[in-house]
Design a protein around this motif. Structure first.
Motif, PDB file in Angstrom:
ATOM      1  N   ALA A  17       0.838  -1.198   0.000  1.00 17.45           N
ATOM      2  CA  ALA A  17       0.000   0.000   0.000  1.00 17.45           C
ATOM      3  C   ALA A  17       0.873   1.249   0.000  1.00 17.45           C
ATOM      4  O   ALA A  17       0.584   2.237  -0.691  1.00 17.45           O
ATOM      5  N   ALA A  18       1.962   1.210   0.759  1.00 17.35           N
ATOM      6  CA  ALA A  18       2.897   2.336   0.768  1.00 17.35           C
ATOM      7  C   ALA A  18       3.628   2.447  -0.562  1.00 17.35           C
ATOM      8  O   ALA A  18       3.919   3.562  -1.031  1.00 17.35           O
ATOM      9  N   PHE A  19       3.935   1.324  -1.191  1.00 18.11           N
ATOM     10  CA  PHE A  19       4.549   1.360  -2.511  1.00 18.11           C
ATOM     11  C   PHE A  19       3.658   2.147  -3.475  1.00 18.11           C
ATOM     12  O   PHE A  19       4.125   2.985  -4.247  1.00 18.11           O
ATOM     13  N   VAL A  20       2.366   1.844  -3.441  1.00 18.17           N
ATOM     14  CA  VAL A  20       1.413   2.520  -4.312  1.00 18.17           C
ATOM     15  C   VAL A  20       1.392   4.020  -4.041  1.00 18.17           C
ATOM     16  O   VAL A  20       1.406   4.845  -4.958  1.00 18.17           O
ATOM     17  N   ALA A  21       1.367   4.372  -2.772  1.00 20.36           N
ATOM     18  CA  ALA A  21       1.225   5.782  -2.401  1.00 20.36           C
ATOM     19  C   ALA A  21       2.463   6.606  -2.709  1.00 20.36           C
ATOM     20  O   ALA A  21       2.364   7.801  -3.033  1.00 20.36           O
ATOM     21  N   PHE A  22       3.662   6.004  -2.649  1.00 16.85           N
ATOM     22  CA  PHE A  22       4.883   6.808  -2.694  1.00 16.85           C
ATOM     23  C   PHE A  22       5.767   6.599  -3.924  1.00 16.85           C
ATOM     24  O   PHE A  22       6.709   7.377  -4.124  1.00 16.85           O
ATOM     25  N   ARG A  33      19.110  11.471  -8.212  1.00 21.20           N
ATOM     26  CA  ARG A  33      18.536  10.159  -7.933  1.00 21.20           C
ATOM     27  C   ARG A  33      19.343   9.405  -6.876  1.00 21.20           C
ATOM     28  O   ARG A  33      18.776   8.734  -6.024  1.00 21.20           O
ATOM     29  N   VAL A  34      20.677   9.481  -6.932  1.00 28.97           N
ATOM     30  CA  VAL A  34      21.519   8.673  -6.052  1.00 28.97           C
ATOM     31  C   VAL A  34      21.185   8.913  -4.578  1.00 28.97           C
ATOM     32  O   VAL A  34      20.984   7.968  -3.803  1.00 28.97           O
ATOM     33  N   ALA A  35      21.121  10.178  -4.185  1.00 31.03           N
ATOM     34  CA  ALA A  35      20.861  10.484  -2.776  1.00 31.03           C
ATOM     35  C   ALA A  35      19.513   9.935  -2.330  1.00 31.03           C
ATOM     36  O   ALA A  35      19.366   9.433  -1.201  1.00 31.03           O
ATOM     37  N   LEU A  36      18.522   9.984  -3.218  1.00 30.01           N
ATOM     38  CA  LEU A  36      17.200   9.494  -2.866  1.00 30.01           C
ATOM     39  C   LEU A  36      17.188   7.970  -2.744  1.00 30.01           C
ATOM     40  O   LEU A  36      16.506   7.411  -1.879  1.00 30.01           O
ATOM     41  N   VAL A  37      17.950   7.286  -3.611  1.00 29.01           N
ATOM     42  CA  VAL A  37      18.060   5.829  -3.495  1.00 29.01           C
ATOM     43  C   VAL A  37      18.674   5.452  -2.148  1.00 29.01           C
ATOM     44  O   VAL A  37      18.216   4.531  -1.462  1.00 29.01           O
ATOM     45  N   VAL A  38      19.722   6.174  -1.752  1.00 32.13           N
ATOM     46  CA  VAL A  38      20.395   5.894  -0.481  1.00 32.13           C
ATOM     47  C   VAL A  38      19.436   6.102   0.691  1.00 32.13           C
ATOM     48  O   VAL A  38      19.342   5.263   1.596  1.00 32.13           O
ATOM     49  N   VAL A  39      18.711   7.212   0.675  1.00 31.59           N
ATOM     50  CA  VAL A  39      17.756   7.480   1.755  1.00 31.59           C
ATOM     51  C   VAL A  39      16.690   6.388   1.818  1.00 31.59           C
ATOM     52  O   VAL A  39      16.337   5.889   2.902  1.00 31.59           O
ATOM     53  N   GLY A  40      16.171   5.990   0.664  1.00 31.12           N
ATOM     54  CA  GLY A  40      15.141   4.957   0.642  1.00 31.12           C
ATOM     55  C   GLY A  40      15.643   3.631   1.184  1.00 31.12           C
ATOM     56  O   GLY A  40      14.955   2.963   1.963  1.00 31.12           O
ATOM     57  N   GLY A  94      15.799  -0.339   5.404  1.00 29.90           N
ATOM     58  CA  GLY A  94      16.593  -1.288   6.189  1.00 29.90           C
ATOM     59  C   GLY A  94      16.371  -1.132   7.679  1.00 29.90           C
ATOM     60  O   GLY A  94      16.241  -2.134   8.407  1.00 29.90           O
ATOM     61  N   LEU A  95      16.306   0.097   8.160  1.00 27.88           N
ATOM     62  CA  LEU A  95      16.106   0.330   9.588  1.00 27.88           C
ATOM     63  C   LEU A  95      14.733  -0.145  10.055  1.00 27.88           C
ATOM     64  O   LEU A  95      14.587  -0.684  11.161  1.00 27.88           O
ATOM     65  N   THR A  96      13.712   0.017   9.215  1.00 28.69           N
ATOM     66  CA  THR A  96      12.382  -0.455   9.621  1.00 28.69           C
ATOM     67  C   THR A  96      12.329  -1.978   9.655  1.00 28.69           C
ATOM     68  O   THR A  96      11.684  -2.559  10.542  1.00 28.69           O
ATOM     69  N   TYR A  97      13.003  -2.639   8.718  1.00 25.67           N
ATOM     70  CA  TYR A  97      13.054  -4.099   8.746  1.00 25.67           C
ATOM     71  C   TYR A  97      13.683  -4.586  10.054  1.00 25.67           C
ATOM     72  O   TYR A  97      13.213  -5.542  10.665  1.00 25.67           O
ATOM     73  N   LEU A  98      14.762  -3.937  10.446  1.00 27.33           N
ATOM     74  CA  LEU A  98      15.456  -4.342  11.670  1.00 27.33           C
ATOM     75  C   LEU A  98      14.627  -4.040  12.913  1.00 27.33           C
ATOM     76  O   LEU A  98      14.779  -4.706  13.944  1.00 27.33           O
ATOM     77  N   ARG A 148       5.284  -1.466   8.852  1.00 30.64           N
ATOM     78  CA  ARG A 148       5.442  -1.990   7.499  1.00 30.64           C
ATOM     79  C   ARG A 148       5.090  -0.937   6.458  1.00 30.64           C
ATOM     80  O   ARG A 148       5.732  -0.847   5.404  1.00 30.64           O
ATOM     81  N   VAL A 149       4.095  -0.111   6.735  1.00 31.75           N
ATOM     82  CA  VAL A 149       3.742   0.980   5.826  1.00 31.75           C
ATOM     83  C   VAL A 149       4.897   1.978   5.723  1.00 31.75           C
ATOM     84  O   VAL A 149       5.276   2.407   4.630  1.00 31.75           O
ATOM     85  N   VAL A 150       5.471   2.344   6.874  1.00 35.15           N
ATOM     86  CA  VAL A 150       6.595   3.281   6.882  1.00 35.15           C
ATOM     87  C   VAL A 150       7.773   2.705   6.088  1.00 35.15           C
ATOM     88  O   VAL A 150       8.393   3.389   5.259  1.00 35.15           O
ATOM     89  N   GLY A 151       8.077   1.432   6.333  1.00 30.42           N
ATOM     90  CA  GLY A 151       9.166   0.798   5.610  1.00 30.42           C
ATOM     91  C   GLY A 151       8.920   0.755   4.116  1.00 30.42           C
ATOM     92  O   GLY A 151       9.826   1.000   3.315  1.00 30.42           O
ATOM     93  N   GLY A 152       7.694   0.474   3.720  1.00 34.34           N
ATOM     94  CA  GLY A 152       7.364   0.452   2.302  1.00 34.34           C
ATOM     95  C   GLY A 152       7.527   1.807   1.648  1.00 34.34           C
ATOM     96  O   GLY A 152       7.966   1.908   0.493  1.00 34.34           O
ATOM     97  N   ALA A 153       7.181   2.875   2.367  1.00 35.43           N
ATOM     98  CA  ALA A 153       7.339   4.224   1.823  1.00 35.43           C
ATOM     99  C   ALA A 153       8.793   4.528   1.493  1.00 35.43           C
ATOM    100  O   ALA A 153       9.096   5.215   0.509  1.00 35.43           O
ATOM    101  N   PHE A 154       9.721   4.028   2.308  1.00 36.46           N
ATOM    102  CA  PHE A 154      11.146   4.214   2.027  1.00 36.46           C
ATOM    103  C   PHE A 154      11.634   3.261   0.931  1.00 36.46           C
ATOM    104  O   PHE A 154      12.319   3.672  -0.015  1.00 36.46           O
ATOM    105  N   THR A 155      11.298   1.992   1.058  1.00 34.38           N
ATOM    106  CA  THR A 155      11.874   0.974   0.191  1.00 34.38           C
ATOM    107  C   THR A 155      11.522   1.184  -1.270  1.00 34.38           C
ATOM    108  O   THR A 155      12.350   0.958  -2.158  1.00 34.38           O
TER     109      THR A 155
END
Length: 414
Positions: free
Chosen positions: A57-62, A76-83, A88-92, A111-118
């Motif tokens: 659901a977060a993938f869809v939204a973001f 793009r690079v900086a945004l990939v790193v942030v994502g 990774g931190l939410t998974y852990l 899981r929603v928060v993690g999806g928004a980043f990933t």
């Protein structure tokens, strides 16, 4: 920029995309035991469905937000790193929630928060492949290999990890995402060069020249032809979401084949491995012959073999059909992504691929919901027939539109 540098970045970006997929798929074979360990209120396919739905659901939204942001800022690079770091931190963090007294609802929220980043790391990793020279089919083939191998490795290793401990896949996924962030930081950001032109002769755009977020969104709305690859992407990802949820329960169900999590992971790998190995050559093939036959004929075959898995009388037959599912999926996926690249200008690739991933994530989401709902309401066979039928239907309904678009764009540019 030399072709050698482009090839080097292609390999590194493919590994980044691979890592993001691995982190997700690590979880799939062990979902039945993982949701129990996280305090799901009820056993069965419903809890697993909502655990997967929350992230997508977060993938869809973001996804579109990350893409348009990268186009508007020219980075793009900086945004990939942030994502990747955020994901990774939410998974852990997820495994710690039960010990803190956080219920299953809190797990779903994280899981929603993690999806928004990933999704930022995943979608923009593919977009950066679009920015490279060498042919859109070739670059999307590299993305497809990464996706397929990520799914194959993730399903096998994730199954083994889940058999050892339900939380091990989450720890491994978080570590892999943090590694992906480090690798992404070493890649050249080619947004400027891609926007300037394939030959690099034109001057790179300044911030004043670059279209803003609203202008990019307006241009996407003005290109109805993009809805065709988006629709195919939606259905293709729906089938993947279906296998990620229903396939896992189907192969582990004692009344069907009674496999362990590791066995179910190996069976998913029978699909993902040929899907990965054939992505690059199929992408190159679509550059040579055009996108029509890979997209339309591949989708017809793909739908037929998916339905066949649900009809398989024995496990060996089902396993063979899973291999054929991977072969047919490999024919369709890179050509569909390359068609997106064919239709948009370089300055709009981030937004276009972001929207493609919005539709793809909606497809995953729908695959979870349709698969889980139909299986609960009817049975596994009905679910397989419904999903295979949807793939057949999209090929039949949209083949005239694909013919028109591919006649205009021709074989993929080099």
């Amino acid at each position: 920029m030399s072709d050698v540098a482009h090839r080097s970045d292609r390999r590194r970006l493919a590994v980044v995309v691979w890592a993001v997929l691995v982190s997700q798929v690590f979880l799939y074979p062990g979902v039945p035991t993982l949701v129990d360990a996280l305090g799901a209120p009820s056993a069965g396919i419903d809890a697993g469905m909502w655990f997967l739905v929350a992230e997508f659901a977060a993938f869809v939204a973001f996804a579109g937000v990350w893409g348009a942001m990268s186009d508007a800022t020219g980075r793009r690079v900086a945004l990939v790193v942030v994502g990747a770091v955020g994901g990774g931190l939410t998974y852990l963090a997820v495994p710690a929630l039960p010990g803190l007294g956080v219920g299953f609802g809190g797990v779903l929220l994280l899981r929603v928060v993690g999806g928004a980043f990933t999704i930022g790391a995943f979608s923009l990793g593919i977009t950066m492949l679009m920015d490279l020279r060498g042919g859109h089919g070739r670059n999307m083939g590299a993305a497809g290999i990464a996706i397929g191998f990520g799914a194959a490795v993730g399903s096998v290793v994730g199954g083994r990890l889940a058999d050892a401990d339900p939380f091990y896949p989450l720890y491994a996924g978080g570590a892999v995402l943090l590694g992906a962030a480090l690798l992404a930081s070493t890649v050249s950001d080619r947004t400027e060069a891609a926007t300037a032109g394939a030959g690099g002769a034109a001057a790179a755009p300044t911030d004043a020249d670059r279209p803003g977020f609203r202008e990019i969104a307006r241009r996407m709305r003005a290109m109805p032809g993009l809805l065709v690859p988006f629709a195919f992407g939606f259905i293709d990802r729906l089938t993947a979401g279906f296998f990620a949820l229903v396939g896992v329960y189907y192969f582990q169900d004692p009344a069907v084949f009674g496999l362990s999590a590791f066995g179910a992971g190996l069976t998913l790998a029978l699909f993902f491995l040929p899907f990965a190995l054939l992505q690059y050559p199929m992408g190159v093939l679509s550059d040579r012959i055009g996108r029509f036959y890979p997209v339309v004929v591949g989708s017809l075959a793909y739908g037929a073999v998916i339905a066949g898995v649900g009809l398989a009388p024995t496990y060996p037959v089902a396993a063979l059909l899973m291999v054929l599912v991977g072969v047919c999926g490999a024919l369709v996926a890179p050509a569909t992504m390359a068609l997106v690249t064919d239709l948009v200008a370089p300055s709009e690739r981030g937004a276009a691929m972001g929207l493609f991933n919005v539709f793809g994530s909606l497809g995953f989401l729908t695959g979870f919901l349709v698969g889980g709902t139909v299986t609960e309401g009817f049975d596994y066979l009905t679910a397989f027939l419904v999903v295979g039928g949807l793939e057949l239907a999209i090929a039949v309904l949209l083949f005239p539109a694909v013919r028109v678009i591919t006649a205009e764009t021709g074989p993929g540019p080099s």
